[in-house]
Design a protein around this motif. Structure first.
Motif, short mmCIF file in Angstrom:
data_model
loop_
_atom_site.label_atom_id
_atom_site.label_comp_id
_atom_site.label_asym_id
_atom_site.label_seq_id
_atom_site.Cartn_x
_atom_site.Cartn_y
_atom_site.Cartn_z
N GLN A 135 0.70 -1.26 -0.10
CA GLN A 135 0.02 -0.04 0.20
C GLN A 135 0.73 1.14 0.13
O GLN A 135 0.63 2.26 -0.65
CB GLN A 135 -0.89 0.00 1.09
CG GLN A 135 -2.03 -1.04 1.06
CD GLN A 135 -2.92 -0.92 0.06
OE1 GLN A 135 -3.29 0.03 -0.42
NE2 GLN A 135 -2.96 -2.06 -0.75
N LEU A 136 2.06 1.33 0.57
CA LEU A 136 2.84 2.31 0.80
C LEU A 136 3.67 2.64 -0.64
O LEU A 136 3.93 3.82 -0.93
CB LEU A 136 3.93 2.27 1.93
CG LEU A 136 3.34 2.44 3.35
CD1 LEU A 136 4.44 1.77 4.38
CD2 LEU A 136 3.00 3.87 3.49
N GLY A 137 4.03 1.61 -1.28
CA GLY A 137 4.91 1.85 -2.35
C GLY A 137 6.38 1.88 -1.98
O GLY A 137 6.59 1.56 -0.83
N GLU B 22 8.24 6.53 5.59
CA GLU B 22 7.91 7.23 4.38
C GLU B 22 8.17 6.45 2.97
O GLU B 22 9.28 5.77 2.98
CB GLU B 22 8.66 8.55 4.45
CG GLU B 22 8.48 9.40 5.83
CD GLU B 22 9.33 10.48 5.81
OE1 GLU B 22 10.06 11.06 4.78
OE2 GLU B 22 9.45 11.11 6.93
N SER B 23 7.11 6.82 2.02
CA SER B 23 7.53 6.25 0.81
C SER B 23 7.37 7.23 -0.01
O SER B 23 7.06 8.47 0.00
CB SER B 23 6.54 5.23 0.32
OG SER B 23 4.95 5.89 0.56
N VAL B 24 7.26 6.94 -1.49
CA VAL B 24 7.11 8.03 -2.66
C VAL B 24 5.63 8.62 -2.62
O VAL B 24 5.39 9.34 -3.12
CB VAL B 24 7.54 7.41 -3.86
CG1 VAL B 24 8.91 7.18 -4.04
CG2 VAL B 24 6.97 6.07 -4.38
N LYS B 25 4.81 7.55 -2.19
CA LYS B 25 3.49 7.87 -1.77
C LYS B 25 2.94 8.60 -0.66
O LYS B 25 2.00 9.62 -0.78
CB LYS B 25 2.49 6.63 -2.22
CG LYS B 25 2.45 5.90 -3.45
CD LYS B 25 1.29 4.74 -3.34
CE LYS B 25 1.56 3.68 -4.24
NZ LYS B 25 0.51 2.44 -4.03
N ALA B 26 3.25 8.08 0.62
CA ALA B 26 2.83 8.58 1.73
C ALA B 26 3.51 8.47 2.79
O ALA B 26 4.76 7.66 2.79
CB ALA B 26 1.72 7.88 2.07
#
Length: 126
Positions: free
Chosen positions: A33-35, A59-63
């Motif tokens: 879900q995070l990517g 932290e991810s590129v999405k959220a």
């Protein structure tokens, strides 16, 4: 690690209790879900947490997403390898991507077994 041997929090962390030590990570569903995970913030060894306390974030590129302790205890180890290689959480969330180890203060309550966690994931996907 066999996902059927783990316990799960509704906030998508897993825990494996071995004697008085528990290893904690995020689930495969959570990392998907995070990517692509770009940063992991973890607590210090010696910090103590109650079940449900926020202990860090990913932290991810999405959220960005907070991490919650699925068990009460004192941090005895953190996965320092994630500082330079946070992608290990994506590549192997149930293995090399583990987050921390705690000395168990009390038995966890309200955690889900594998079947119950799969049902939760399926309900969130719809």
């Amino acid at each position: 690690m066999n996902p059927q041997e783990l316990l799960y929090a509704k906030s998508h962390e897993w825990v494996k209790v071995d004697g008085d030590t528990a290893t904690v990570g995020i689930t495969d569903f959570a990392q998907q879900q995070l990517g692509d995970i770009t940063f992991v913030e973890l607590p210090d060894v010696g910090d103590t947490f109650d079940q449900g306390d926020e202990f860090g974030s990913v932290e991810s590129v999405k959220a960005a997403s907070e991490l919650y302790s699925p068990i009460c205890g004192e941090i005895v180890a953190v996965n320092d390898a994630l500082e330079d290689a946070p992608e290990k959480v994506n590549e192997d969330p149930l293995g090399e991507g583990w987050l921390l180890k705690l000395k168990v203060a009390q038995a966890p309550e309200g955690l889900l077994d594998y079947a119950a966690y799969q049902a939760l994931v399926e309900s969130e996907e719809h």
